[in-house]
Write a protein that holds these residues in place. Structure first.
Motif, PDB file in Angstrom:
ATOM      1  N   ARG A  47       0.928  -1.286  -0.170  1.00  0.00           N
ATOM      2  CA  ARG A  47       0.142   0.034  -0.105  1.00  0.00           C
ATOM      3  C   ARG A  47       0.684   1.290  -0.001  1.00  0.00           C
ATOM      4  NH1 ARG A  47      -5.433   0.474   3.100  1.00  0.00           N
ATOM      5  NH2 ARG A  47      -6.453   1.867   1.579  1.00  0.00           N
ATOM      6  N   ARG A  63      -4.507   6.023  -0.442  1.00  0.00           N
ATOM      7  CA  ARG A  63      -3.785   5.093  -0.113  1.00  0.00           C
ATOM      8  C   ARG A  63      -3.941   3.799  -1.053  1.00  0.00           C
ATOM      9  NH1 ARG A  63      -3.268   2.899   5.070  1.00  0.00           N
ATOM     10  NH2 ARG A  63      -0.886   2.621   4.463  1.00  0.00           N
ATOM     11  N   TRP A  65      -3.546   0.493  -3.589  1.00  0.00           N
ATOM     12  CA  TRP A  65      -2.823  -0.826  -3.332  1.00  0.00           C
ATOM     13  C   TRP A  65      -1.919  -0.909  -4.782  1.00  0.00           C
ATOM     14  CZ3 TRP A  65      -2.807  -3.496   0.928  1.00  0.00           C
ATOM     15  CH2 TRP A  65      -3.699  -3.167   1.944  1.00  0.00           C
TER      16      TRP A  65
END
Length: 153
Positions: A47, A63, A65
């Motif tokens: 992340r 945030r 991935w």
């Protein structure tokens, strides 16, 4: 519904220098006008912690991935606003070496979700941010390629 933004730039530096600048997240605050702060690791499943500041807009933290990494060739991440399907963005960078030793960079994002019909001005600012980042990345990669130390024998 989905919307795709794609920008391209040819950089007068080898793929190695472009990759080095692109993957040095700590360096973003120094040279990147669009993603003004970044932390994390480019590994699938990791992340990232990013601050995006689109031209004419306000800074946003997100945030995403990391979903794909091909060393010196490709990076992709998936970010979401709230729950899946509200406002999702799959962002990618593709680096292609040219025969002349330069690098073609493609930065792209596919936006999808229920809020896409209402996001016109954000997407316009995002395209401008991609272009500003591409130009700044080209400059940074050029500096890296011209200021490399001589190899030690």
């Amino acid at each position: 519904m989905s919307k795709i933004i794609t920008t391209n730039v040819t950089i007068n530096a080898a793929v190695d220098a472009v990759w080095q600048a692109l993957t040095d997240l700590d360096g973003y605050r120094r040279w990147n006008p669009f993603i003004t702060a970044a932390a994390g690791t480019f590994g699938v499943g990791e992340r990232l912690d990013l601050t995006m500041h689109p031209p004419g807009g306000r800074a946003m933290n997100f945030r995403p991935w990391v979903t794909a990494v091909e060393h010196h060739r490709y990076i992709e991440w998936l970010g979401r606003l709230g729950m899946p399907g509200i406002f999702d963005g799959r962002h990618s960078f593709t680096l292609t070496a040219t025969a002349s030793g330069r690098t073609l960079l493609q930065q792209s994002e596919t936006f999808s979700g229920a809020l896409i019909p209402f996001s016109g001005s954000l997407l316009t600012r995002t395209r401008a941010g991609f272009q500003a980042m591409n130009e700044a990345l080209a400059h940074e990669a050029n500096c890296l390629s011209t200021h490399r130390p001589d190899p030690v024998d």
